[in-house]
Every structure is written in structure tokens, then in C-alpha cells.
Design an enzyme around this catalytic site. Structure first.
Site, mmCIF file in Angstrom:
data_model
loop_
_atom_site.group_PDB
_atom_site.id
_atom_site.type_symbol
_atom_site.label_atom_id
_atom_site.label_comp_id
_atom_site.label_asym_id
_atom_site.label_seq_id
_atom_site.Cartn_x
_atom_site.Cartn_y
_atom_site.Cartn_z
ATOM 1 N N THR A 106 3.654 7.810 -3.260
ATOM 2 C CA THR A 106 4.819 8.167 -2.904
ATOM 3 C C THR A 106 5.829 7.240 -3.041
ATOM 4 O OG1 THR A 106 4.598 7.224 -0.623
ATOM 5 C CG2 THR A 106 3.704 9.408 -0.777
ATOM 6 N N GLU A 107 6.973 7.740 -3.316
ATOM 7 C CA GLU A 107 8.005 6.728 -3.580
ATOM 8 C C GLU A 107 8.368 5.535 -2.693
ATOM 9 O OE1 GLU A 107 10.412 10.698 -2.838
ATOM 10 O OE2 GLU A 107 7.994 10.013 -3.606
ATOM 11 N N ALA A 108 7.863 6.059 -1.189
ATOM 12 C CA ALA A 108 7.839 4.991 -0.322
ATOM 13 C C ALA A 108 6.923 3.541 -0.358
ATOM 14 C CB ALA A 108 7.512 5.654 1.089
ATOM 15 N N GLY A 109 5.906 3.873 -1.388
ATOM 16 C CA GLY A 109 5.380 2.680 -1.602
ATOM 17 C C GLY A 109 3.736 2.942 -1.613
#
Length: 730
Positions: free
Chosen positions: A339-342
Site C-alpha cells: 500500500t502507498e502508506a508503506g
């Protein structure tokens, strides 16, 4: 200047040294909520942490709103954010809407009635990636009450990092061909007229999260649940060094009397989940299986694109179902979801909890994840779509004049990934489908909103730009599959579901007419049945599919990627199959050269001797020589022997590429020819080697021949390259 008369200076006795030492204590950064918020002044720029519904400093934002509501200050703030943390109602950044200001009552005067004017607005500007969770800020933007911009979330994270290092800005190609390219991200007239607009187009130097704020002369406010003793936390558990923090506000336990659950929950919808915090691992048998609905049908068809070893990004909404399908099919151990959150690995959380992952294997910072994404690290992504037009342009960022969402990480991801798969129903709002047990789908009632439209309201993904970049783009629905390819400037229909009427259920529900593939196929019936689809078997295929023989150089290639031999029977069966496959070649052509890929190969402990003996027998019967590789080195070697520059005439190859017979090669002909004859997908960097392909004109024979040879050499597609490498090794 002395405070004593000049005549008395000679009689002054020196003060005894160190008689009055100054007190020295480690300064405390603990601050009350009201004192911390009072540090925010009129016209300041603030940057707020948080992603979707997680990680927002709820108590600080609430206090800021309360202060403005009672005093009218601070006002005219600029807010910079990425994921727009909020609860889709009134918490998070929604507090900054300023709707709770106390308007002074009219004061009576003996001679006249005067009305005290309301204070300036709390918020003046908003620069963010996603407004979906903060409708109150979105409402201010669409009504032109604040200047507002929507920018790709990856770019925002990189802008903050650039600010921290005092770099001149963040330069990127992300956003080309989209509304960002046209408007600079400006949402409304106030933004377009704002002096900041000219800066945003080329550079953005706004503060501040921790380092960015500190290095820009700003302050850092931290909301915490409790205070630990100094230096008692493991260093690797510290995300923000204390020297970067100016004020610490303890809210809940031992602090201001807030309900700790309301301001310190994991998200606005989940108070605590140890699986999402990676405290414990979630048993795979506890992962819920989706019921067979329209959403699962779309996710199932998309899951056919999953291959072993892929790194994948899943968007919010229908794409989340791909993770559930992959889990159900036993594929999670062989792919990496991100996910782009990491988060790397595990299963991304769904719905309002989107961002973290259960059973994540690693967590990194968001700007680091976007470094990975922007550099082409993703193999495939599955994203949602609100509108799609004939050219394959996609809108997800603004659904109407009055409904602002923003792109989030969509633009960064969709422009940087090799293969892009958009997931959506053909119609929405009221769509009702029936799935027969025989693997057919029927449309009981159509939705009132069409997804495939003549014009998208806003271009968040450009089909033409994707073709220019050499991406593979598919659009998967519950009843049909489309693609955008270089051969056509409109979508091509390549699959249709069993039980669907082409004219009534597909073409009749679109506002444009796609190209219909001459090889139109039926979608796999397994997609529409309740049983598992056995995708894991298809992911790795048979032993025969792992073998390739190149007759011209008498070389046999064996790909053992993710082959797992766990028992003696596995070993014996494996070598029996290889012996039969290789024997058909040895019996007619003799022993051959062998190249083996051992990347991901696993042999259970205790089987080494059995494997060694079987391998020795196989080598004695069939091998002339053997080379063993891992990963990309194997594929380079395999492709390296497939083409001999001396075995074909580049001028003849030019004629094969020039299908239009006009004496030049267009961009489309170039891409198609490279894929057909060399199995090579061109990148933008590759295209630069061919001269004028980016200027609209074709390329000549003179430009084609040297560029093609150089490209093949650098890509490891020629025997010369392999021989050159062997000389270097020798």
C-alpha cells in the site's frame, strides 16, 4: 552603559565566582492542549499527519477548531496534507472548516445599531492529495470559499522531503497527460488566481512535518497517549527524534481529560487491531472469504493476472477484493501486496481502515514507498475507476462539479506501473446481477449511472500517455474485459462473460463504441461459480511449461522459480519428468547445453543427498554443459541466446516493422515489432534511441539500424552481449 556613577566604579568589588549558579534542568516539552495550539498564528502554514482514517492528531485539531470558534483566531491558515485524514463527517481535518465560529451579537447603541463583522475564515488554502474523508474541506473548495489544489500524494510526500533538505523543489513527470498537466492541480477560481498557483506549477516550498518544519523555522506539535521515561524506548522504535519536537501534548491518560479511545484509536473506525499494528500475525484461516457477488466476480477475473514473484498495489474499493481472492486461492505466499502508506506484504486493510496491512512483513515511510513506485518497482496494480472514455482515460478524482475527491496516490501508481488493471462495473446505482450455477451471468436490472462515458469530468489517467509509456492497460468489469493498445486509439473489447448479450448488455450500456477484437473470447466460467478456481496451479504451470529448447544453439532452459520439493516422492517425480522431457531431445540431437534458474527454488532439509544423486544421473545422460543462475540473470541468459545479430539483416527487419509500407516506422509499428520479434516492451528511455519517435514523425532506415542494434546489445538480447560478458568474467 553603566548604571552606577562613574566616581563609584573604582569602589565596586568583584562578585564571588559561582556563588549564585543558575539552575539547570532538562527542559520539559510537555504542554497543555490550549498552550500548544496557541503557538499557531494567523496566516501560518500547517502540515498534518495521517492517512485516510489513521494517525490524525484529533485532540490538537479539535482544540484548534475550538480556539477559532471562541476567539476568531488563528485565521487564514494554509493546510498541506497527503491522505486527508478524517472520518467522512466532522473529525480529522474537517475541524478546520471553521463552521463553529461564534458570531458576535449586534450591540445596541443609543444613536445607531452596529454589527461586529465576523472574523476572517480559519482556512484560506488547502493543498492535498485526497479529500474523500474530509467532505467539509471539500465543500469549501468546490464552493470557492478557499483556494484549493489536489496533487498526487506521492508528489506531496516528496515535496515535504524536498522542503526538509531545502532543495529547490521536486521535479517529476508524474501527472503528465492528466488534469494536473492542464491546471496545475487548481480546484477552483480562487486557486487559479492565487499567487501560490505559479509556484505550485514548478515548485512547492511549503512546510512542514518534523524535519521539514524544523529546518524551515517552524514548530512541531506531537499528540501522545502517555509519556515514557527518558531514553527508555528502544532506538529503533522511535519514529521522530525528540530534538525535532517542540511541544508534547499528553491526551487521555495522565493528561487533558479527553476520552483516550476517541482521540487515540488506531483509526476513526477501529480502536485497536493487533493484526494491523503487526503485534501478532493473523491466522490465514481467519481471513474472511468473499461471498460470490458482482464485486468478487470482478476481483476474480483480475486475479488471473497475478504471477509468482510480483509486487502488487491494490486500490481502495473493488480492487481490495483481489487480496481476498488471492488468499482464498493460496497465492499470498508467492506475491507481495503493498500500500502507498508503506506496508509490504500481508493483506491490506479494506474500507475505512485502508492503509495498513494485516501480517505485513515490512513497514517503510510513505515517501520511500513512492520512491519505489515512481521508479517502476511495481509489476502490476489494480485500481478502481469512476468514469472511462473511449481513449481509455480514467476519472477518479472529481466526480462532478460539486463532488471533490482528489487523486490520492492514483496518479503516481497508475503512471509508473508496467501493467495497470482498472476494476469497475459497467453501470452503477441499482445494478443487480444473477450468477447461475452453470457459470453464466445475467443482468436482472441495470444501474442508472453509466461508467463508460463520452467525456470524463476530469482526467486522472491518460490512455494516450499510457501507450506512450509502453504500459499494458486493462479494464475489467463483471461482464466484459477491455484493453487499450497501440493498434487502436479507442478501447478494444477482448472478453465477454457467458450469458451476456453483446449488444444489449455491453455496447448498449456504453456512450461510445469500442473496437471488438476479432479474437473475442469468453471469460472463464470458473469466475462465476462458487468453487475455487485453482489459480495457484496456473500461476506456476506444469514442468513442461518451465522447459524451453533453443535448437539453433542446442541449449535447454529450465526455470525452477518457486519450485518446492518437500518429499522424496516429489524429488523422484520431478526428475522422472525431466528425464522424459530431455530424453526426447537427447535421442535425436544428443547431449545439450543446460541453463537453470534456481531463484526461489526450495528443497526441504534432509533431501539433499537424494536430489544430488538424481541430478548426477540426469547430468550424465543429457548434459553437455550447465550454467546455473538466480533471478534476472537467468532470463538475460535465456534471451541472450535467442537472437544472433549475424543471423538476420536489419534492413529486412525494417521492412517487417514497416507494416504500412510507407518507408518509415511509426511509434505503434515500433512497439508492435519489438514485442513480436524480440519479446521486448519499450520504455520511454528506449524510445529516445530512435530519434524522432516523440515528434510525431516516423523513423528512417538510417536511424533504425544502429539504434536497434545498440538497444538489443544493452538489453542482453544478442549473442554478442553474452560473449562480451563471458570475456569480462574470464
Amino acid at each position: 552603559m553603566s548604571l552606577l556613577p562613574e566616581s563609584s566604579l573604582t569602589s565596586v568589588k568583584p562578585i564571588e565566582s559561582n556563588k549564585y549558579p543558575l539552575p539547570h534542568h532538562v527542559p520539559s516539552k510537555l504542554t497543555s492542549l490550549s498552550d500548544a495550539v496557541s503557538l499557531i498564528g494567523n496566516g501560518d502554514t500547517i502540515c498534518v499527519s495521517g492517512f485516510v482514517a489513521q494517525g490524525s492528531p484529533e485532540a490538537i485539531l479539535s482544540q484548534l477548531s475550538h480556539r477559532y470558534g471562541t476567539t476568531g483566531e488563528p485565521h487564514n491558515l494554509t493546510v498541506l496534507f497527503g491522505g486527508g485524514p478524517g472520518d467522512w463527517n466532522n473529525r480529522g481535518l474537517n475541524h478546520l472548516s471553521g463552521t463553529n465560529v461564534v458570531t458576535p451579537s449586534p450591540s445596541d447603541d443609543t444613536t445607531q445599531k452596529s454589527i461586529t463583522p465576523p472574523p476572517p475564515p480559519l482556512l484560506n488554502r488547502a493543498i492535498g492529495g485526497h479529500y474523500g474523508q474530509i467532505p467539509q474541506i471539500g465543500s469549501l473548495a468546490v464552493s470557492n470559499k478557499i483556494a484549493a489544489w489536489t496533487l498526487p500524494m506521492g508528489c506531496i510526500s516528496h515535496m515535504i522531503r524536498a522542503q526538509a533538505t531545502h532543495s529547490p523543489g521536486h521535479i517529476t513527470t508524474i501527472g503528465l497527460g492528466t488534469y494536473i498537466d492542464e491546471t496545475g492541480g487548481a480546484v477552483n477560481d480562487r486557486a487559479r488566481a492565487d499567487p501560490l498557483q505559479s509556484q505550485l506549477v514548478t515548485r512547492v516550498s511549503v512546510a512542514e512535518i518534523a524535519t521539514a518544519a524544523k529546518n524551515s523555522g517552524g514548530i512541531v506539535l506531537a499528540q501522545v497517549k502517555r509519556v515514557a521515561a527518558s531514553n527508555s524506548l528502544p532506538a529503533r522504535s522511535v519514529a521522530v527524534p525528540g530534538s525535532l519536537v517542540d511541544c508534547v501534548v499528553v491526551v487521555g491518560e495522565n493528561g487533558d481529560g479527553e476520552d483516550v479511545g476517541s482521540v487515540h484509536g488506531m483509526s476513526y473506525v477501529t480502536r485497536e487491531d493487533p493484526f494491523l499494528s503487526s503485534t501478532i500475525k493473523k491466522p490465514l484461516d481467519e481471513i474472511e472469504t468473499m461471498s460470490l457477488t458482482m464485486r468478487k466476480v470482478i476481483a476474480r477475473r483480475a486475479a488471473f493476472a497475478l504471477k509468482g514473484g510480483q509486487v502488487v498495489n491494490l486500490g481502495i474499493g473493488i480492487p481490495e477484493g483481489v487480496a481476498s481472492v488471492a488468499s482464498e486461492e493460496g497465492m499470498l505466499d508467492y506475491i507481495t501486496l503493498t500500500t502507498e502508506a508503506g506496508s509490504f506484504g500481508g493483506i491490506p486493510a479494506s474500507g475505512h481502515n485502508f492503509g495498513p496491512s494485516s501480517n505485513a512483513s515490512a513497514l517503510i515511510e510513505m515517501n520511500q514507498m513512492f520512491d519505489f513506485y515512481d521508479g517502476g518497482g511495481l509489476d502490476i496494480c489494480f485500481l478502481g475507476a469512476a468514469q472511462i472514455n473511449a481513449r481509455g482515460d480514467v476519472n477518479v478524482s472529481r466526480l462532478s462539479k460539486d463532488r471533490l475527491v482528489g487523486p490520492g496516490g492514483f496518479i503516481d501508481i497508475s503512471q509508473s506501473t508496467r501493467s495497470v488493471c482498472f476494476l469497475l462495473p459497467v453501470t452503477a446505482k441499482g445494478l443487480d446481477v444473477h450468477l447461475d450455477s452453470d457459470g453464466r451471468i445475467k443482468i436482472k436490472k441495470e444501474g442508472t449511472v453509466k461508467k463508460f462515458v463520452e467525456n470524463v469530468f476530469e482526467t486522472t489517467f491518460s490512455g494516450d500517455e499510457a501507450i506512450r509509456r509502453g504500459q499494458k492497460v486493462y479494464y475489467v468489469t463483471e461482464r466484459a474485459v477491455f484493453r487499450r493498445c497501440p493498434e487502436h486509439n479507442v478501447l478494444e473489447l477482448v472478453e465477454i462473460a457467458p450469458g451476456i448479450d453483446l449488444q444489449k448488455d455491453v455496447l448498449g450500456q456504453m456512450e461510445f463504441e469500442p473496437v471488438i477484437s476479432p479474437n473475442l473470447k469468453l471469460m472463464d466460467e470458473r469466475i462465476f461459480k462458487t468453487d475455487k478456481m485453482d489459480l495457484l496451479t496456473e500461476m506456476f504451470g506444469s514442468l513442461e511449461s518451465r522447459c524451453a529448447y533453443h535448437e539453433h544453439d542446442h541449449t535447454f532452459f529450465l526455470d525452477l522459480f518457486h519450485v518446492n520439493l518437500a518429499t522424496k516422492d516429489d524429488v523422484y517425480q520431478f526428475f522422472e519428468g525431466l528425464d522424459n522431457i530431455m530424453g526426447s531431445i537427447t535421442s535425436t540431437k544428443g547431449k545439450f547445453h543446460v541453463v537453470v534458474n534456481y531463484d526461489g527454488f526450495d528443497l526441504r532439509a534432509g533431501l539433499e543427498e537424494t536430489y544430488r544423486k538424481c541430478l548426477k544421473t540426469l547430468e550424465d545422460k543429457h548434459y553437455r554443459s550447465v550454467r546455473r543462475f538466480a533471478g534476472n540473470a537467468f532470463h538475460r541468459a535465456k534471451l541472450g541466446t535467442s537472437i544472433h545479430m549475424t543471423e538476420w539483416d536489419p534492413l529486412v527487419m525494417f521492412d517487417k516493422f514497416d507494416t504500412a509500407n510507407d518507408g518509415t516506422i511509426s511509434r505503434t509499428e515500433l512497439r508492435k515489432g519489438m514485442e513480436k520479434y524480440f519479446g521486448l516492451t519499450l520504455s520511454e528511455h528506449d524510445l529516445e534511441r530512435f530519434g524522432r519517435t516523440d515528434k510525431g514523425g516516423g523513423i528512417s532506415r538510417r536511424e533504425f539500424v544502429p539504434a536497434l542494434k545498440q538497444l538489443l546489445l544493452l538489453s542482453g538480447r544478442t549473442r554478442e552481449k553474452e560473449e562480451e560478458q563471458e570475456k569480462l568474467v574470464g
